[in-house]
Motif scaffolding. Structure first.
Motif, short mmCIF file in Angstrom:
data_model
loop_
_atom_site.label_atom_id
_atom_site.label_comp_id
_atom_site.label_asym_id
_atom_site.label_seq_id
_atom_site.Cartn_x
_atom_site.Cartn_y
_atom_site.Cartn_z
N THR A 7 20.85 32.67 -6.53
CA THR A 7 21.20 32.26 -5.19
C THR A 7 21.67 33.50 -4.43
OG1 THR A 7 23.48 31.78 -5.80
CG2 THR A 7 21.89 29.94 -5.95
N GLU A 8 21.71 33.39 -3.12
CA GLU A 8 22.15 34.52 -2.30
C GLU A 8 23.59 34.92 -2.64
OE1 GLU A 8 22.70 35.57 2.40
OE2 GLU A 8 21.12 34.17 1.83
N LYS A 9 24.42 33.94 -2.90
CA LYS A 9 25.82 34.20 -3.24
C LYS A 9 25.93 35.06 -4.51
CE LYS A 9 30.05 31.48 -3.64
NZ LYS A 9 30.58 30.12 -3.71
N LEU A 10 25.13 34.73 -5.51
CA LEU A 10 25.15 35.50 -6.75
C LEU A 10 24.51 36.86 -6.55
CD1 LEU A 10 25.72 35.81 -9.76
CD2 LEU A 10 23.54 34.64 -10.20
N TYR A 11 23.41 36.90 -5.82
CA TYR A 11 22.71 38.16 -5.57
C TYR A 11 23.66 39.22 -5.00
CZ TYR A 11 19.69 41.60 -3.38
OH TYR A 11 19.12 42.78 -3.00
N LYS A 12 24.52 38.81 -4.07
CA LYS A 12 25.45 39.76 -3.46
C LYS A 12 26.45 40.30 -4.48
CE LYS A 12 25.21 37.72 1.13
NZ LYS A 12 25.89 36.90 2.13
N GLU A 13 26.72 39.54 -5.51
CA GLU A 13 27.71 39.94 -6.51
C GLU A 13 27.12 40.85 -7.59
OE1 GLU A 13 31.36 40.35 -7.94
OE2 GLU A 13 31.00 38.99 -6.27
N ILE A 14 25.88 40.61 -7.97
CA ILE A 14 25.34 41.32 -9.14
C ILE A 14 24.76 42.68 -8.84
CG2 ILE A 14 24.95 39.22 -10.47
CD1 ILE A 14 21.97 39.43 -9.79
N ASN A 15 24.43 42.93 -7.59
CA ASN A 15 23.93 44.25 -7.20
C ASN A 15 22.71 44.66 -8.04
OD1 ASN A 15 23.89 46.59 -5.68
ND2 ASN A 15 25.25 47.68 -7.07
N LYS A 16 21.78 43.73 -8.20
CA LYS A 16 20.53 44.01 -8.89
C LYS A 16 19.38 43.74 -7.94
CE LYS A 16 21.96 42.94 -13.58
NZ LYS A 16 21.61 44.07 -14.40
N LYS A 17 18.32 44.47 -8.12
CA LYS A 17 17.13 44.28 -7.30
C LYS A 17 16.46 42.97 -7.73
CE LYS A 17 12.71 46.47 -6.37
NZ LYS A 17 11.67 45.97 -7.24
N THR A 18 16.11 42.15 -6.73
CA THR A 18 15.35 40.95 -7.07
C THR A 18 13.87 41.21 -6.81
OG1 THR A 18 15.64 39.98 -4.87
CG2 THR A 18 17.23 39.34 -6.58
N ARG A 63 34.45 39.08 -14.42
CA ARG A 63 35.02 40.23 -13.71
C ARG A 63 33.92 41.22 -13.39
NH1 ARG A 63 40.11 39.48 -17.04
NH2 ARG A 63 41.38 38.42 -15.47
N LYS A 64 34.25 42.22 -12.61
CA LYS A 64 33.27 43.20 -12.13
C LYS A 64 32.48 43.81 -13.29
CE LYS A 64 32.66 47.27 -9.34
NZ LYS A 64 33.17 48.24 -8.43
N GLN A 65 33.14 44.20 -14.36
CA GLN A 65 32.47 44.83 -15.50
C GLN A 65 31.44 43.88 -16.11
OE1 GLN A 65 35.00 45.93 -18.77
NE2 GLN A 65 33.42 47.22 -19.70
N GLN A 66 31.75 42.59 -16.17
CA GLN A 66 30.80 41.63 -16.74
C GLN A 66 29.58 41.47 -15.83
OE1 GLN A 66 34.11 38.95 -17.20
NE2 GLN A 66 33.47 38.57 -19.32
N PHE A 67 29.80 41.52 -14.52
CA PHE A 67 28.66 41.46 -13.60
C PHE A 67 27.78 42.70 -13.75
CE2 PHE A 67 31.26 38.28 -11.30
CZ PHE A 67 30.32 37.27 -11.25
N GLU A 68 28.39 43.83 -14.03
CA GLU A 68 27.63 45.06 -14.22
C GLU A 68 26.78 45.01 -15.48
OE1 GLU A 68 30.62 48.12 -14.07
OE2 GLU A 68 30.86 47.93 -11.90
N ASN A 69 27.22 44.25 -16.46
CA ASN A 69 26.51 44.10 -17.74
C ASN A 69 25.99 42.67 -17.89
OD1 ASN A 69 27.01 46.78 -18.89
ND2 ASN A 69 29.14 46.13 -18.78
N LEU A 70 25.55 42.08 -16.80
CA LEU A 70 25.23 40.65 -16.79
C LEU A 70 24.14 40.28 -17.79
CD1 LEU A 70 26.09 38.05 -15.47
CD2 LEU A 70 24.36 38.43 -13.71
N ASP A 71 23.15 41.14 -17.98
CA ASP A 71 22.09 40.81 -18.94
C ASP A 71 22.67 40.53 -20.32
OD1 ASP A 71 20.59 41.54 -16.73
OD2 ASP A 71 19.29 42.93 -17.83
N ASN A 72 23.51 41.43 -20.80
CA ASN A 72 24.11 41.26 -22.13
C ASN A 72 25.07 40.08 -22.18
OD1 ASN A 72 22.70 43.42 -23.23
ND2 ASN A 72 24.26 44.89 -22.61
N VAL A 73 25.81 39.88 -21.10
CA VAL A 73 26.74 38.74 -21.03
C VAL A 73 25.97 37.43 -21.15
CG1 VAL A 73 28.36 37.50 -19.53
CG2 VAL A 73 28.53 39.99 -19.75
N ILE A 74 24.87 37.33 -20.41
CA ILE A 74 24.06 36.09 -20.45
C ILE A 74 23.48 35.88 -21.84
CG2 ILE A 74 21.92 35.04 -19.64
CD1 ILE A 74 22.60 36.16 -16.83
N LYS A 75 22.84 36.90 -22.40
CA LYS A 75 22.20 36.73 -23.71
C LYS A 75 23.21 36.38 -24.80
CE LYS A 75 19.72 40.56 -22.89
NZ LYS A 75 18.84 41.71 -23.11
#
Length: 167
Positions: A7-18, A63-75
């Motif tokens: 969602t747009e809300k999440l996109y703004k937080e994760i700072n990843k290219k869609t 937290r910010k660090q988890q958003f920066e490592n979101l791939d690993n957090v999700i998996k």
């Protein structure tokens, strides 16, 4: 590959290219997810839901660090969730072997986004009046996957996942 519609809300937080959703039209729905950011007790929480089965994961207090490592957090969190809801190891392995890489697109599955709203309501109800430290994330994730009947198949999401891999 997991394709995660954000969602747009999440996109703004994760700072990843869609990437363009159309680029991944041929990816089976079992490897497609929708993700949204919600706020519970003034803390950021992620909800991710599978397009095929409705399997969902609520991650509290990111937290910010988890958003920066979101791939690993999700998996990692997805593996823990599947173990929590007692999914057979061979199904967990089959699903998660496709989890690399994670690519992000715009959210594109309205039915799943509506089901995610139901999870959000469950989370809000389950956490109402609780201090953040008293929230039982494991219990909420268990109930939303093993007991609720809102998956695309009309069965609890964990049963929909088993049916998918046992057909």
């Amino acid at each position: 590959m997991f394709v995660i519609g954000t969602t747009e809300k999440l996109y703004k937080e994760i700072n990843k290219k869609t990437e363009a959703v159309t680029k991944y039209e041929d990816v089976p729905a079992i490897y497609k997810w929708q993700a949204n950011l919600i706020t519970i007790n003034r803390r950021k929480c992620l909800i991710i839901m599978n397009n095929e089965t409705g399997i969902n994961l609520v991650l509290f207090g990111l937290r910010k660090q988890q958003f920066e490592n979101l791939d690993n957090v999700i998996k990692g969190s997805l593996k823990q969730l599947l173990q929590l809801i007692k999914v057979e190891d061979q199904i967990i392995d089959q699903l998660l072997q496709e989890a690399d890489p994670l690519v992000y697109t715009e959210a594109d599955h309205q039915e799943v986004l509506e089901m995610m709203d139901q999870v959000k309501l469950l989370v809000e109800e389950a956490t109402d009046g609780l201090n953040y430290e008293d929230i039982d994330a494991a219990e909420i994730n268990y109930v939303s996957n093993a007991e609720l009947l809102y998956s695309p198949t009309g069965n609890p999401p964990v049963e929909a996942l088993r049916e998918y891999y046992n057909k």
